[in-house]
Design an enzyme around this catalytic site. Structure first.
Site, mmCIF file in Angstrom:
data_model
loop_
_atom_site.group_PDB
_atom_site.id
_atom_site.type_symbol
_atom_site.label_atom_id
_atom_site.label_comp_id
_atom_site.label_asym_id
_atom_site.label_seq_id
_atom_site.Cartn_x
_atom_site.Cartn_y
_atom_site.Cartn_z
ATOM 1 N N CYS A 88 0.819 -1.377 0.095
ATOM 2 C CA CYS A 88 0.078 0.029 0.039
ATOM 3 C C CYS A 88 0.831 1.212 0.047
ATOM 4 O O CYS A 88 1.450 1.717 -0.934
ATOM 5 C CB CYS A 88 -1.049 0.028 1.088
ATOM 6 N N HIS A 176 -3.537 -4.903 0.723
ATOM 7 C CA HIS A 176 -3.182 -5.431 2.059
ATOM 8 C C HIS A 176 -3.181 -7.109 2.075
ATOM 9 O O HIS A 176 -4.163 -7.762 2.315
ATOM 10 C CB HIS A 176 -3.869 -4.871 3.307
ATOM 11 N N GLU A 178 -1.844 -8.941 4.058
ATOM 12 C CA GLU A 178 -1.496 -9.542 5.438
ATOM 13 C C GLU A 178 -3.045 -9.755 6.045
ATOM 14 O O GLU A 178 -2.974 -10.361 7.017
ATOM 15 C CB GLU A 178 -0.664 -8.542 6.258
ATOM 16 N N GLY A 231 -1.745 -14.145 37.981
ATOM 17 C CA GLY A 231 -2.471 -15.378 37.793
ATOM 18 C C GLY A 231 -2.774 -15.471 36.340
ATOM 19 O O GLY A 231 -3.479 -16.483 35.790
ATOM 20 N N GLY A 232 -2.535 -14.523 35.589
ATOM 21 C CA GLY A 232 -2.994 -14.525 34.031
ATOM 22 C C GLY A 232 -1.736 -14.951 33.377
ATOM 23 O O GLY A 232 -0.755 -15.544 33.842
ATOM 24 N N SER A 235 2.011 -13.383 33.053
ATOM 25 C CA SER A 235 2.929 -13.530 34.120
ATOM 26 C C SER A 235 3.121 -14.908 34.628
ATOM 27 O O SER A 235 4.273 -15.287 35.176
ATOM 28 C CB SER A 235 2.140 -12.642 35.333
ATOM 29 N N SER A 236 2.218 -15.718 34.397
ATOM 30 C CA SER A 236 2.392 -17.196 34.491
ATOM 31 C C SER A 236 3.612 -17.773 33.717
ATOM 32 O O SER A 236 4.412 -18.616 34.255
ATOM 33 C CB SER A 236 1.073 -17.908 34.461
#
EC number: 6.3.5.2
Length: 517
Positions: A88, A176, A178, A231-232, A235-236
């Protein structure tokens, strides 16, 4: 032979000119097993040479190349001998810089368009049909290709939809490739990556793990690291990767604010602490958070209170630990891209460690900062984190507090927690958990009249929200089977106290958001 740093991987870099789809280009290339990064459009020639990419992609963008202040590249980039694909705006820029002509289009193209491949030998379209539909989004167009280029595709409103200079390996497409709306877009990108750039698919998660473990050990040495564990997923996975690298030199502080889903805190402790051996301090702060939220009804205020309190609890626990030099956080590549700068000095509030006091001097460590979300999930499974934990539903930082509309109380949290558990259980029983982007229950604070047994009731309503989406930017409500909805409704009314009505949210995003608050 194992790769020890990013220079050991074949790579294709994407230069960012501001397209809303720029991250997608990078993702598509990585999906092919080729490492890719999205980098500033004005990246220096010296840095490009040092990276030694197999190819370069110019992204789309909102500018007009002929306007003052339009985003440019160093002209020396065209002398590096590296294949280039312009998408583009990227095609317009390459054409303009190399002597072609770009003008405002008489008829802008936004949305689906049909193109015809006019050159049967066009390398980008090798093995693809002569006629195909693509996704256009442009107000300018190339009206004259640069010298040495041939036109390889056209559309009704864009006579020069694709160009090629096979000798220099410079290519441009006005559409595009993609986005999924382009019928053979991925094939076009594959042709560029493999046939033009001759890149090898040698980007693997096993190599990434080995590379990151080595980097973490070299950076940390014998020092200590702390991590705010929510706990997500992010981060886990960060905690598990760090533990693999440095063992008990890591301490994760898990602040349980009492707003988690049913049994979620225990599941995190079981999976990460007991099964994988991550050193975790769990702080049970439910009463503290509820006291702060008493009487608060505004959703933004609830978010701020929970975020501030999380930081304070984290700070208190962090100060109890001695001789800690590093703070780890689960920054993802999307965060790095969105910041537009090096985020090594940025503490992300949505990871609940923002606002650390100035007297706490930590060096930041972000082992996931090169990965997209789905790559983080793949990494989590490679590291042995249970599938259900890695693929859990997106969950807001304030947790169930923003799924209780109005004031948050312990009784209301219990209702949402139990109803949400029933919803998730029935969705899983129906085998629909992989088909729905996100699903949860909300307590909107509405009370209505009902009849249960022989008596009149005046109790709460539960709302069910379930949506399908590709990226979360837009979403449609999920068309759940009636029998599944019926089972969910019956169980919620039967098993949850003070609920006599269940409603289903059939609004798309936009106009609604996925969460209610």
């Amino acid at each position: 032979m194992a790769k020890t740093n990013l220079n050991d991987f074949d790579k294709i870099i994407v230069l960012d000119f501001g397209s809303q789809y720029n991250q997608l280009i990078t993702r598509r290339i990585r999906d092919f097993g080729i490492y890719s990064e999205l980098l500033p459009h004005d990246l220096s020639i010296e840095k490009i040479k040092k990276m030694a990419p197999k190819g370069i992609i110019f992204s789309g963008g909102p500018n007009s190349v002929y306007d003052e202040g339009a985003l440019k590249v160093d002209p020396e980039i065209f002398k590096l001998g590296i294949p280039i694909l312009g998408i583009c705006y990227g095609m317009q820029l390459m054409s303009y810089d190399l002597g072609g002509k770009v003008e405002k289009a008489d008829n802008s193209e936004y949305g689906r368009a049909d193109i015809e491949v006019t050159d049967p030998n066009a390398v980008l379209f090798e093995g693809l049909p002569k006629e195909q539909y693509v996704w256009m989004s442009h107000g300018d167009l190339v009206t004259k290709a640069p010298e040495g280029f041939k036109v390889t595709a056209k559309s009704k409103n864009c006579p020069i939809s694709a160009i090629a200079n096979d000798e220099k390996k410079f290519y441009g497409i006005q559409f595009h490739a993609e986005v999924r709306n382009s019928e053979y877009g991925l094939d076009i990108l594959k042709n560029f990556a493999f046939n033009v750039c001759d890149a090898k698919a040698n980007w693997t998660m096993d190599d990434f793990i080995e590379m990151q473990v080595d980097e973490i050990r070299e950076k940390v040495g014998d020092k200590k690291v702390i991590l705010g564990l929510s706990g997500g997923v992010d981060s886990s996975v960060t905690a598990t990767l760090l533990h693999k690298a440095i063992g008990d030199q890591l301490t994760a502080i898990f602040v349980d604010h009492g707003m988690l889903r049913k049994d979620e805190g225990d599941q995190v402790m079981q999976a990460l602490n007991k099964d994988l051996g991550v050193n975790i301090i769990r702080v049970n702060a439910q009463k503290r958070f509820l006291d702060k939220l008493k009487g608060v009804t505004d959703p933004e205020q609830k978010r701020k209170i929970i975020g501030k309190e999380f930081i304070e609890v984290f700070n208190e626990e962090a100060k109890k630990l001695k001789d800690v030099d590093f703070l780890a956080q689960g920054t993802l590549y999307t965060d790095v891209i969105e910041s537009g700068t090096n985020t090594a000095q940025t503490i992300k509030s949505h990871h609940n460690v923002g606002g650390l006091p100035e007297d706490m001097h930590f060096e930041l460590i972000e082992p996931l900062r090169k990965l997209f979300k789905d790559e983080v999930r793949e990494l989590g499974e490679k590291l042995g984190i249970p599938h259900d934990l890695v693929w859990r539903q997106p969950f807001p930082g304030p947790g169930l507090a923003i799924r209780v509309l109005g004031e948050v109380t312990e009784d209301k949290l219990k209702i949402v927690r139990e109803s949400d558990a029933i919803l998730r259980d029935e969705i899983k029983k129906a085998g629909l958990q992989e088909d729905i982007w996100q699903y949860f229950t909300v307590l909107p604070g509405i009370r209505s009249v009902g009849v249960m047994g022989d008596g009149r009731t005046y109790d709460y309503t539960i709302g069910i929200r379930a949506v399908t989406s590709i990226d979360g930017m837009t979403a449609d409500f999920a068309k759940l089977p009636w029998d599944v909805l019926s089972k969910i409704s019956t169980r919620i009314v039967d098993e949850c106290d003070h609920i006599n009505r269940v409603v289903y949210d059939i609004t798309s995003k936009p106009p609604s958001t996925i969460e209610w608050e």
